[in-house]
Design a protein around this motif. Structure first.
Motif, PDB file in Angstrom:
ATOM      1  N   ALA A  60     -46.325 -56.022  30.912  1.00 25.54           N
ATOM      2  CA  ALA A  60     -44.767 -55.830  30.349  1.00 25.54           C
ATOM      3  C   ALA A  60     -44.932 -54.953  29.243  1.00 25.54           C
ATOM      4  O   ALA A  60     -44.134 -54.081  29.291  1.00 25.54           O
ATOM      5  N   ARG A  61     -45.742 -55.018  28.259  1.00 23.47           N
ATOM      6  CA  ARG A  61     -45.756 -53.983  26.708  1.00 23.47           C
ATOM      7  C   ARG A  61     -45.943 -52.769  27.373  1.00 23.47           C
ATOM      8  O   ARG A  61     -45.266 -51.736  27.054  1.00 23.47           O
ATOM      9  N   LYS A  62     -46.905 -52.588  28.514  1.00 26.59           N
ATOM     10  CA  LYS A  62     -47.187 -51.041  28.877  1.00 26.59           C
ATOM     11  C   LYS A  62     -45.934 -50.670  29.520  1.00 26.59           C
ATOM     12  O   LYS A  62     -45.511 -49.366  29.361  1.00 26.59           O
ATOM     13  N   ARG A  63     -44.967 -51.533  30.352  1.00 27.18           N
ATOM     14  CA  ARG A  63     -43.751 -50.935  31.017  1.00 27.18           C
ATOM     15  C   ARG A  63     -42.813 -50.595  30.073  1.00 27.18           C
ATOM     16  O   ARG A  63     -42.217 -49.514  30.206  1.00 27.18           O
ATOM     17  N   LEU A  64     -42.829 -51.394  28.965  1.00 34.59           N
ATOM     18  CA  LEU A  64     -41.733 -51.124  28.068  1.00 34.59           C
ATOM     19  C   LEU A  64     -42.068 -49.779  27.284  1.00 34.59           C
ATOM     20  O   LEU A  64     -41.276 -49.032  27.032  1.00 34.59           O
ATOM     21  N   ARG A  65     -43.338 -49.473  27.101  1.00 37.53           N
ATOM     22  CA  ARG A  65     -43.566 -48.270  26.442  1.00 37.53           C
ATOM     23  C   ARG A  65     -43.362 -47.238  27.207  1.00 37.53           C
ATOM     24  O   ARG A  65     -42.812 -46.045  26.706  1.00 37.53           O
ATOM     25  N   ARG A  66     -43.683 -47.242  28.602  1.00 35.27           N
ATOM     26  CA  ARG A  66     -43.274 -46.454  29.384  1.00 35.27           C
ATOM     27  C   ARG A  66     -41.819 -45.798  29.486  1.00 35.27           C
ATOM     28  O   ARG A  66     -41.339 -44.597  29.481  1.00 35.27           O
ATOM     29  N   MET A  67     -41.081 -47.099  29.744  1.00 30.77           N
ATOM     30  CA  MET A  67     -39.467 -46.779  29.658  1.00 30.77           C
ATOM     31  C   MET A  67     -38.926 -46.324  28.257  1.00 30.77           C
ATOM     32  O   MET A  67     -37.999 -45.334  28.381  1.00 30.77           O
ATOM     33  N   LEU A  68     -39.564 -46.480  27.502  1.00 27.63           N
ATOM     34  CA  LEU A  68     -39.090 -45.922  25.899  1.00 27.63           C
ATOM     35  C   LEU A  68     -39.361 -44.473  25.655  1.00 27.63           C
ATOM     36  O   LEU A  68     -38.643 -43.508  25.390  1.00 27.63           O
ATOM     37  N   ARG A  69     -40.646 -44.120  26.308  1.00 29.11           N
ATOM     38  CA  ARG A  69     -40.842 -42.555  26.536  1.00 29.11           C
ATOM     39  C   ARG A  69     -40.026 -41.792  27.236  1.00 29.11           C
ATOM     40  O   ARG A  69     -39.401 -41.034  27.010  1.00 29.11           O
ATOM     41  N   GLN A 112     -40.448 -60.343  17.911  1.00 25.74           N
ATOM     42  CA  GLN A 112     -41.274 -59.222  17.586  1.00 25.74           C
ATOM     43  C   GLN A 112     -40.870 -58.017  18.753  1.00 25.74           C
ATOM     44  O   GLN A 112     -41.036 -56.785  18.318  1.00 25.74           O
ATOM     45  N   ILE A 113     -40.720 -58.329  19.891  1.00 24.42           N
ATOM     46  CA  ILE A 113     -40.233 -57.506  20.777  1.00 24.42           C
ATOM     47  C   ILE A 113     -39.203 -56.542  20.438  1.00 24.42           C
ATOM     48  O   ILE A 113     -39.055 -55.549  20.570  1.00 24.42           O
ATOM     49  N   PHE A 114     -38.039 -57.647  19.875  1.00 26.68           N
ATOM     50  CA  PHE A 114     -36.656 -56.917  19.717  1.00 26.68           C
ATOM     51  C   PHE A 114     -36.976 -55.876  18.559  1.00 26.68           C
ATOM     52  O   PHE A 114     -36.384 -55.087  18.421  1.00 26.68           O
ATOM     53  N   SER A 115     -37.628 -56.360  17.495  1.00 27.74           N
ATOM     54  CA  SER A 115     -38.262 -55.496  16.210  1.00 27.74           C
ATOM     55  C   SER A 115     -38.696 -54.133  16.672  1.00 27.74           C
ATOM     56  O   SER A 115     -38.138 -53.233  16.150  1.00 27.74           O
ATOM     57  N   SER A 116     -39.645 -54.366  17.559  1.00 25.33           N
ATOM     58  CA  SER A 116     -40.527 -53.238  17.810  1.00 25.33           C
ATOM     59  C   SER A 116     -39.383 -52.214  18.643  1.00 25.33           C
ATOM     60  O   SER A 116     -39.622 -51.183  18.564  1.00 25.33           O
ATOM     61  N   LEU A 117     -38.489 -52.699  19.510  1.00 24.10           N
ATOM     62  CA  LEU A 117     -37.609 -52.067  20.093  1.00 24.10           C
ATOM     63  C   LEU A 117     -36.774 -51.315  19.570  1.00 24.10           C
ATOM     64  O   LEU A 117     -36.539 -50.175  19.382  1.00 24.10           O
ATOM     65  N   MET A 118     -36.070 -51.815  18.344  1.00 26.76           N
ATOM     66  CA  MET A 118     -35.259 -51.430  17.676  1.00 26.76           C
ATOM     67  C   MET A 118     -35.781 -49.912  16.756  1.00 26.76           C
ATOM     68  O   MET A 118     -35.227 -49.098  16.605  1.00 26.76           O
ATOM     69  N   TYR A 119     -37.159 -50.294  16.387  1.00 25.82           N
ATOM     70  CA  TYR A 119     -37.986 -49.116  15.535  1.00 25.82           C
ATOM     71  C   TYR A 119     -38.064 -48.268  16.533  1.00 25.82           C
ATOM     72  O   TYR A 119     -37.771 -46.898  16.054  1.00 25.82           O
ATOM     73  N   ASN A 120     -38.570 -48.356  17.635  1.00 25.33           N
ATOM     74  CA  ASN A 120     -38.921 -47.303  18.479  1.00 25.33           C
ATOM     75  C   ASN A 120     -37.578 -46.606  19.160  1.00 25.33           C
ATOM     76  O   ASN A 120     -37.532 -45.448  19.370  1.00 25.33           O
ATOM     77  N   VAL A 121     -36.370 -47.111  19.223  1.00 29.68           N
ATOM     78  CA  VAL A 121     -35.304 -46.524  19.792  1.00 29.68           C
ATOM     79  C   VAL A 121     -34.666 -45.683  18.620  1.00 29.68           C
ATOM     80  O   VAL A 121     -34.145 -44.656  18.914  1.00 29.68           O
ATOM     81  N   SER A 122     -34.974 -46.107  17.389  1.00 25.15           N
ATOM     82  CA  SER A 122     -34.228 -45.142  16.354  1.00 25.15           C
ATOM     83  C   SER A 122     -35.317 -43.957  15.743  1.00 25.15           C
ATOM     84  O   SER A 122     -34.759 -43.167  15.301  1.00 25.15           O
ATOM     85  N   CYS A 123     -36.316 -44.028  16.079  1.00 24.92           N
ATOM     86  CA  CYS A 123     -37.428 -42.814  15.967  1.00 24.92           C
ATOM     87  C   CYS A 123     -37.045 -41.749  16.728  1.00 24.92           C
ATOM     88  O   CYS A 123     -36.604 -41.870  17.793  1.00 24.92           O
TER      89      CYS A 123
END
Length: 353
Positions: A299-308, A342-353
């Protein structure tokens, strides 16, 4: 046992085909093959109806691809017009079989599903000392066409409907070969019998439940297993008596010979429930439900791919949000509050980058 006839007019009715098209396109409306079909939807459906009525309908060629997570499997995708036919058939025959399924069979059924199965499994596990958990070795590639048809014939007698069912089964594409020998087999028997259903088909998912339906009744009524649950080919029996489950395992293996199936020799185990059990992506412990580590990794791998893809402009924020909300809703069925934070915090950081 009541057998149902006079189903064909319902299967090929235009309204049923239209309903089937709407179901088949769910979540796929903007794919090219769906757009092409829908551009002349009425004409396409009338053409399908004519082919079915004249017995000239012939399924197309499957597209296959390999997936490797969580385990290597071949997935087969039927042409879109064939998927419409699958839905049209299931619209009519699923209700006939649905009323015969036990309440603790959870896969591919409206109103059931993995989360309801998880709750039931947890209830059984936390009220029992022992669990025998098993799955069928290479289940979909092992489903025997002749046996499957005989099980369907016990409920349906409409010749035209049976002809369509046979056409779909017989046109299954080549699956992974499974060489299992059973009493009375000669050397060539496993190669001579037609076996295997394409995992990607709606009909295959339904036929998979039909194939093990009598097995469910065997476990419940003849073995007297009051705590039993099945999700596709994963099943579990619970008891306070270890000897009962040891005997049940032997009888289950003997019964499955009739279906030309074998349980997985390594994944099928009898153990104390307090040690924890894996089921539908979660690990059920006496006082906690965790997400399985391999599922979390995927799931983390899919999320990283979607963020990219989001940062590269390949997907919209709305799709990213929908996928995340779906995953979070899934995680809520376990004790995962800290994980979700943890997932929500990580997502907020990656979206804002």
């Amino acid at each position: 046992m009541k057998r149902y006839g006079n189903l064909w007019s319902e299967v090929i009715a235009f309204d049923n085909l239209l309903s089937a098209a709407h179901k088949a396109q769910k979540g796929k409306r903007f794919r090219e093959n769906v757009l092409v079909f829908n551009y002349n939807l009425e004409q396409e459906l009338f053409q399908l109806q004519a082919e079915l009525e004249s017995k000239t309908y012939c399924p197309g060629t499957y597209k296959t691809f390999q997936i490797y997570e969580p385990k290597p499997r071949m997935i087969s995708a039927a042409p879109y017009r064939d998927r419409v036919v699958h839905h049209a058939l299931c619209n009519i025959i699923v209700p006939i079989f649905e009323r015969t399924f036990i309440s603790d069979s959870y896969a591919n059924r409206v109103g059931f599903g993995s989360h309801r199965a998880l709750r039931r499994f947890t209830t059984f596990a936390r009220s029992s000392r022992y669990v025998f958990q098993a799955d069928i070795r290479k289940y979909f590639p092992s489903i025997d066409h002749e046996i499957l048809k005989s099980l369907i014939y016990r409920k349906i007698k409409c010749p035209n409907t049976l002809c369509l069912i046979n056409t779909i089964i017989d046109n299954s594409n080549f699956q992974e070969p499974v060489i299992h020998y059973f009493p009375g087999d000669n050397l060539l028997m496993p190669l001579q019998r037609r076996c295997g259903l394409p995992i990607g088909n709606l009909t295959s998912q339904f036929f998979a439940n039909v194939y093990l339906n009598k097995f469910d009744y065997f476990v419940k009524e003849q073995l007297k297993a009051s705590k039993y649950i099945r999700y596709v080919d994963d099943f579990a029996l619970f008891s306070d008596e270890q000897e009962f489950l040891e005997t049940a395992r032997v009888k289950i293996e003997e019964y499955l010979i009739n279906l030309r199936l074998k349980i997985h020799p390594i994944k099928s185990q009898l153990f104390k429930a307090k040690h924890g059990a894996n089921f539908v992506g979660f690990r059920i412990l006496p006082n906690q439900i965790r997400v399985r580590s391999d599922n979390l990794r995927l799931a983390r791998k899919r999320l990283r791919r979607m963020l990219r893809d989001y940062h590269e402009g390949k997907i919209e924020a709305e799709k990213l949000t929908q996928s995340l909300q779906s995953w979070i809703a899934h995680l809520k069925h376990g004790d995962t509050w800290q994980l979700r934070q943890q997932i929500f915090s990580s997502l907020m950081y990656n979206v804002s980058c």
